[in-house]
Design a protein around this motif. Structure first.
Motif, PDB file in Angstrom:
ATOM      1  N   ARG A 196       0.736  -1.121   0.095  1.00 27.23           N
ATOM      2  CA  ARG A 196       0.143   0.150   0.115  1.00 27.23           C
ATOM      3  C   ARG A 196       0.846   1.205  -0.052  1.00 27.23           C
ATOM      4  O   ARG A 196       1.531   1.575   1.207  1.00 27.23           O
ATOM      5  CB  ARG A 196      -0.947  -0.041   1.156  1.00 27.23           C
ATOM      6  CG  ARG A 196      -1.515   1.409   1.493  1.00 27.23           C
ATOM      7  CD  ARG A 196      -2.741   1.800   0.586  1.00 27.23           C
ATOM      8  NE  ARG A 196      -3.032   3.154   0.749  1.00 27.23           N
ATOM      9  CZ  ARG A 196      -3.990   3.497   1.538  1.00 27.23           C
ATOM     10  NH1 ARG A 196      -4.576   2.607   2.383  1.00 27.23           N
ATOM     11  NH2 ARG A 196      -4.230   4.829   1.633  1.00 27.23           N
ATOM     12  N   PHE A 198       0.959   5.191   0.164  1.00 31.99           N
ATOM     13  CA  PHE A 198       0.258   6.361   0.375  1.00 31.99           C
ATOM     14  C   PHE A 198       0.239   7.380  -0.774  1.00 31.99           C
ATOM     15  O   PHE A 198       1.498   7.603  -1.252  1.00 31.99           O
ATOM     16  CB  PHE A 198       0.359   6.892   1.938  1.00 31.99           C
ATOM     17  CG  PHE A 198       0.060   5.830   2.915  1.00 31.99           C
ATOM     18  CD1 PHE A 198      -1.272   5.629   3.102  1.00 31.99           C
ATOM     19  CD2 PHE A 198       1.061   5.277   3.577  1.00 31.99           C
ATOM     20  CE1 PHE A 198      -1.534   4.884   4.342  1.00 31.99           C
ATOM     21  CE2 PHE A 198       0.823   4.276   4.592  1.00 31.99           C
ATOM     22  CZ  PHE A 198      -0.319   4.089   4.724  1.00 31.99           C
ATOM     23  N   GLU A 202       2.399   9.491   5.136  1.00 33.02           N
ATOM     24  CA  GLU A 202       1.265   9.341   6.158  1.00 33.02           C
ATOM     25  C   GLU A 202       1.754   9.243   7.693  1.00 33.02           C
ATOM     26  O   GLU A 202       2.650   8.508   7.872  1.00 33.02           O
ATOM     27  CB  GLU A 202       0.579   8.006   5.732  1.00 33.02           C
ATOM     28  CG  GLU A 202      -0.666   7.496   6.816  1.00 33.02           C
ATOM     29  CD  GLU A 202      -1.766   8.905   6.603  1.00 33.02           C
ATOM     30  OE1 GLU A 202      -1.860   9.502   7.661  1.00 33.02           O
ATOM     31  OE2 GLU A 202      -2.336   8.878   5.628  1.00 33.02           O
ATOM     32  N   GLN A 207      -4.118   5.217  10.203  1.00 38.12           N
ATOM     33  CA  GLN A 207      -4.098   4.790   8.791  1.00 38.12           C
ATOM     34  C   GLN A 207      -2.976   3.775   8.500  1.00 38.12           C
ATOM     35  O   GLN A 207      -3.299   2.933   7.664  1.00 38.12           O
ATOM     36  CB  GLN A 207      -3.768   5.977   7.934  1.00 38.12           C
ATOM     37  CG  GLN A 207      -4.787   6.966   7.953  1.00 38.12           C
ATOM     38  CD  GLN A 207      -6.122   6.541   7.249  1.00 38.12           C
ATOM     39  OE1 GLN A 207      -5.919   5.811   6.239  1.00 38.12           O
ATOM     40  NE2 GLN A 207      -7.191   6.658   8.010  1.00 38.12           N
ATOM     41  N   HIS A 208      -2.081   3.443   9.358  1.00 38.28           N
ATOM     42  CA  HIS A 208      -1.035   2.602   9.229  1.00 38.28           C
ATOM     43  C   HIS A 208      -1.813   1.199   9.497  1.00 38.28           C
ATOM     44  O   HIS A 208      -1.646   0.242   8.851  1.00 38.28           O
ATOM     45  CB  HIS A 208       0.077   2.871  10.306  1.00 38.28           C
ATOM     46  CG  HIS A 208       0.900   4.151   9.872  1.00 38.28           C
ATOM     47  ND1 HIS A 208       1.630   4.744  10.924  1.00 38.28           N
ATOM     48  CD2 HIS A 208       0.920   4.799   8.860  1.00 38.28           C
ATOM     49  CE1 HIS A 208       2.363   5.919  10.439  1.00 38.28           C
ATOM     50  NE2 HIS A 208       1.852   5.820   9.365  1.00 38.28           N
ATOM     51  N   ALA A 211      -4.239   0.219   6.869  1.00 44.20           N
ATOM     52  CA  ALA A 211      -3.502  -0.388   5.649  1.00 44.20           C
ATOM     53  C   ALA A 211      -3.013  -1.689   6.009  1.00 44.20           C
ATOM     54  O   ALA A 211      -2.951  -2.519   5.008  1.00 44.20           O
ATOM     55  CB  ALA A 211      -2.398   0.601   5.231  1.00 44.20           C
ATOM     56  N   THR A 332     -10.777  -1.569   8.028  1.00 44.16           N
ATOM     57  CA  THR A 332     -10.080  -1.140   6.769  1.00 44.16           C
ATOM     58  C   THR A 332     -10.903   0.011   5.901  1.00 44.16           C
ATOM     59  O   THR A 332     -10.185   0.426   5.096  1.00 44.16           O
ATOM     60  CB  THR A 332      -9.763  -2.332   6.062  1.00 44.16           C
ATOM     61  OG1 THR A 332     -11.132  -2.945   5.304  1.00 44.16           O
ATOM     62  CG2 THR A 332      -9.144  -3.537   6.653  1.00 44.16           C
TER      63      THR A 332
END
Length: 344
Positions: A196, A198, A202, A207-208, A211, A332
């Protein structure tokens, strides 16, 4: 300086690849380039490197080790735009040490003669010798043994009292340039990966997390579709400055079950501690794949696990019909009213 006798000088290469983005397909392509130089290639996909026995290739190409490595580096750069760092010497351990001390785009070659071997090895810190970790190096330092030369000069019985019989013998031999381990050619163990990238660097740990869970879902579905199970997971983080950190963890049991994969992936993410890291790309790789029929699933009375497996089957069918990202774990997907965190 003691070395073992050989009918002809050996030339062992350890090469590290440094691509901007890592994919299984690219690694295979790079190995194919190396195979065009010498067929005796031992892949090491965990750290994107390989051992290569150049002994016969030197005669075939009519060049010395520096010349053959120069050809290989040029081919890798011309065909795939990938820089490499390379170390070569008469043994695996010397080649590994030379490669570790070499920056991308360069090569270090240690000649197969007593003086060249001694000049390279003796001044290196003890921790640079393969098999000597930080803890062992500290133990040796308490006895005044701080360099590879010190290890070579220490009587073997003394080393054995400090390190134990086997470890002392290996360390002593390698400090003297003795290491008869051959390069073992073979195909790279099968792996499967998902990435993934970004849009921008990021910073948000949520968000980590999302992902990584998305990557777990994708890998789990692909593993089940191909009828395979994974024995280990590798998480690689690429930062804004293109540096990378990689962590590996063996699964409790080989599996393609998404919750089991997710638990291990979460542990890897936690160990990395990315609270304020500027992350550009996350890559999750399933390693040491085996046929699914080899799976040994521990029996459990937990009905929730059975329900999750049935749900997993339904999601796999939906992904086959409508695409891989049509359904999955709620975490997710962005929450209602969620706003993106501030990005660098």
């Amino acid at each position: 300086m003691n070395t073992t006798s050989r009918t002809r000088p050996r030339a062992i290469l350890r090469i590290h690849f440094h691509p901007a983005e890592r994919t299984d397909e690219l690694y295979g392509q790079l190995l194919a380039v190396v195979d065009g130089i010498s067929s005796r290639v031992e892949p090491l996909p965990a750290d994107w490197s390989a051992y290569v026995d150049l002994t016969g290739a030197l005669t075939y190409w009519g060049r010395d080790a520096e010349g053959v490595i120069a050809v290989l580096r040029l081919r890798l750069l011309a065909l795939h735009g990938v820089q490499c760092s390379a170390g070569a010497g008469p043994t695996r351990s010397i080649a590994a040490m030379a490669a570790d001390a070499t920056p991308p785009g360069a090569a270090t070659v240690v000649r197969d003669d007593p003086y060249g071997i001694a000049a390279f090895l003796r001044t290196k810190p003890a921790s640079a010798l393969p098999g000597i970790g930080p803890r062992t190096a500290k133990t040796l330092a308490r006895y005044g043994i701080t360099s590879v030369g010190d290890i070579a000069d220490t009587q073997l019985p003394t080393l054995q009292r400090i390190l134990g019989t086997t470890a002392a013998r290996l360390a002593h031999d390698r400090a003297l340039g003795i290491d008869e381990r051959p390069v073992v050619p073979g195909a790279a163990p099968r792996t499967m990966s998902a990435s993934r990238r970004f849009d921008r660097d990021e910073l948000d740990p949520d968000q980590h997390h999302r992902a990584v869970l998305g990557l777990v879902q994708e890998l789990g579905g692909r593993l089940r579709t191909s009828g395979e199970i994974a024995q280990a997971l590798v998480l690689t983080v690429t930062y804004a400055d293109r540096s990378q950190t990689t962590r590996t963890r063996t699964l409790a049991e080989p599996t393609a079950h998404t919750p089991a994969l997710a638990e291990t992936a979460r542990q890897l993410l936690t160990v990395l501690g990315l609270q304020r890291a500027r992350v550009r790309t996350l890559t999750l790789r399933a390693e040491r794949l085996r046929p699914a029929e080899d799976a040994v699933h521990q029996l459990t009375l937990d009905q929730r696990d059975d329900k999750l497996r049935r749900l997993e089957t339904a999601l796999d069918k939906a992904a086959t019909l409508y695409g891989p990202r049509v359904a999955g774990a709620a975490s997710t997907f962005p929450r209602a009213g969620w706003r993106p965190a501030r990005r660098a």
